[in-house]
Design a protein around this motif. Sequence first.
Motif, short mmCIF file in Angstrom:
data_model
loop_
_atom_site.label_atom_id
_atom_site.label_comp_id
_atom_site.label_asym_id
_atom_site.label_seq_id
_atom_site.Cartn_x
_atom_site.Cartn_y
_atom_site.Cartn_z
N PRO A 48 0.80 -1.24 0.00
CA PRO A 48 0.00 0.00 0.00
C PRO A 48 0.83 1.28 0.00
CG PRO A 48 -0.92 -1.60 1.54
CD PRO A 48 0.39 -2.17 1.07
N ALA A 49 1.96 1.31 0.72
CA ALA A 49 2.74 2.54 0.80
C ALA A 49 3.39 2.91 -0.54
CB ALA A 49 3.82 2.42 1.87
N PHE A 50 3.52 1.93 -1.47
CA PHE A 50 4.09 2.21 -2.78
C PHE A 50 3.00 2.48 -3.83
CE2 PHE A 50 7.82 -0.89 -1.76
CZ PHE A 50 8.27 0.00 -0.81
N TRP A 51 1.73 2.31 -3.45
CA TRP A 51 0.61 2.39 -4.38
C TRP A 51 0.82 1.38 -5.51
CZ3 TRP A 51 -3.62 4.97 -3.02
CH2 TRP A 51 -4.65 5.11 -3.95
N ILE A 52 1.19 0.16 -5.10
CA ILE A 52 1.46 -0.91 -6.06
C ILE A 52 0.55 -2.08 -5.76
CG2 ILE A 52 3.14 -2.67 -6.76
CD1 ILE A 52 3.75 -0.04 -8.00
N LYS A 53 -0.13 -2.57 -6.77
CA LYS A 53 -0.89 -3.82 -6.71
C LYS A 53 -0.86 -4.40 -8.11
CE LYS A 53 -5.37 -5.91 -5.61
NZ LYS A 53 -5.47 -6.63 -6.92
N LEU A 54 -0.02 -5.42 -8.30
CA LEU A 54 0.20 -5.98 -9.63
C LEU A 54 -0.02 -7.49 -9.57
CD1 LEU A 54 1.10 -5.01 -12.45
CD2 LEU A 54 3.41 -5.73 -11.86
N ASP A 55 -0.93 -7.97 -10.43
CA ASP A 55 -1.26 -9.39 -10.44
C ASP A 55 -0.07 -10.22 -10.91
OD1 ASP A 55 -3.75 -8.94 -9.52
OD2 ASP A 55 -4.80 -9.22 -11.42
N ALA A 56 0.10 -11.38 -10.28
CA ALA A 56 1.11 -12.35 -10.66
C ALA A 56 0.37 -13.56 -11.25
CB ALA A 56 1.96 -12.76 -9.46
N ILE A 57 0.47 -13.73 -12.56
CA ILE A 57 -0.34 -14.72 -13.29
C ILE A 57 0.58 -15.78 -13.87
CG2 ILE A 57 -1.99 -15.03 -15.17
CD1 ILE A 57 -2.74 -12.08 -14.85
N PRO A 58 0.26 -17.05 -13.70
CA PRO A 58 1.09 -18.12 -14.29
C PRO A 58 1.17 -17.99 -15.81
CG PRO A 58 -0.46 -19.03 -12.69
CD PRO A 58 -0.85 -17.61 -12.89
N GLY A 59 2.36 -18.15 -16.35
CA GLY A 59 2.55 -18.07 -17.79
C GLY A 59 2.54 -16.68 -18.36
N ARG A 60 2.60 -15.67 -17.51
CA ARG A 60 2.55 -14.28 -18.00
C ARG A 60 3.44 -13.41 -17.12
NH1 ARG A 60 -2.91 -10.61 -19.02
NH2 ARG A 60 -1.84 -8.64 -19.42
N LEU A 61 4.05 -12.40 -17.74
CA LEU A 61 4.86 -11.43 -17.02
C LEU A 61 4.14 -10.08 -17.03
CD1 LEU A 61 8.44 -12.22 -18.38
CD2 LEU A 61 7.38 -13.06 -16.29
#
Length: 399
Positions: free
Chosen positions: A273-286
């Motif tokens: 939260p302090a970085f304002w970062i929320k990024l999905d980690a999806i199998p087979g994808r970057l």
Amino acid sequence: MLRTGIKGWVLAAGFALTALTGAGSAGAQAPAATSPATAAAAAPSGLRPADSNQGQAGGTVQKADAAPQSPALAMDGAPAFNATSSAPGVGQPLDGVIHIQPQVTKNGLRAHWFHDRILFPLITIISILVLVLLVVVVVKFRASANPVPSRTSHNTFIEVVWTLVPVLILVAIAVPSIGLLQAQFKPAPAGAVTLKAIGNQWFWSYQYPDHGGIEITANMLKEGNQVAPGERARTAADGPRLLATDNRVVLPVGVPIRLITTANDVIHSWAVPAFWIKLDAIPGRLNETSFTIDKPGLYFGQCSELCGARHAFMPIAVEAVTPAQFAAWVQAKGGKMPAPGKASDAVIPQPGADNSAAVADEAAVANAMTGPIENGTDTPPTSPQGATGNPGGVGEAGR
């Protein structure tokens, strides 16, 4: 008898001199108390083999033989940042507080301003206006006050207003919102530190491809009544319950960070939260984004995508240090610093791709057992792709 006694006294004196000499040597070699900056500069000077679970770089795992408070030893149970000494509410949640955490990135500050200056006032005004209109309708147009119902079917002015006002509100929200989205997904510049976060059930593993391939694995620290014999329990210095990890991600302050996320099993989400970062980690994808941390400190997050039974036990702990301390930590882990300003040239394949580590290992084992197989000498058969009749190699029908 006399000779035996003399021999015993000589042996005792020899042991005493040996002990004194050893104590003197130990005292001469003992590290003196130094400041964090001095410790950071001195940390890489002596390297020694460390345990295999502390990360790796080219098959050699090392750490600094430095003072206990050296940032180079931050992953060895002696964190440079003490969670209890951090500013209250910075980098971690507080009981009873529902507001957004203080932000330490430019995008986070921009989003915080957007929330406080645009979204929250609009939400408040619209909510109050709707409440007032409901009260007016209930009081003014109740059955007892209007024994003869009105036969008005529409009002042109009101219809124009309630069509144009929402459009203007959406435009007022869209302009800063689109700019913020553009800033969040702006590619990282040359010289950025690449961090690859890999989600697993249920822990995070990390790679530093630009710094010698350092790898660390971060598991949640258990409470004192949950650990098995020999395991390290969480302390107040490690961080809050359910957020402290045995290994922390170390990143430099003031240097752009290129974050790449993926997963080995199901969908996870790397969120701080302090970085304002929320990024999905999806199998087979970057997935990729970038950010820059403005202030040193200790920042916590969690997996924010429902990923299974132990979803709530995938914490994230990031220790932001000065660039000099980060360089000392990299060297202590057996890695190396890239040339200043050099663009990232690390090849980061998709999980399961032909050039991924797992596929390369399988190919190496197959070659060692059966020898290399020459597949490029035969022309692959072709097959029509549906009604188009276009020929395509076998296995390419879904491309």
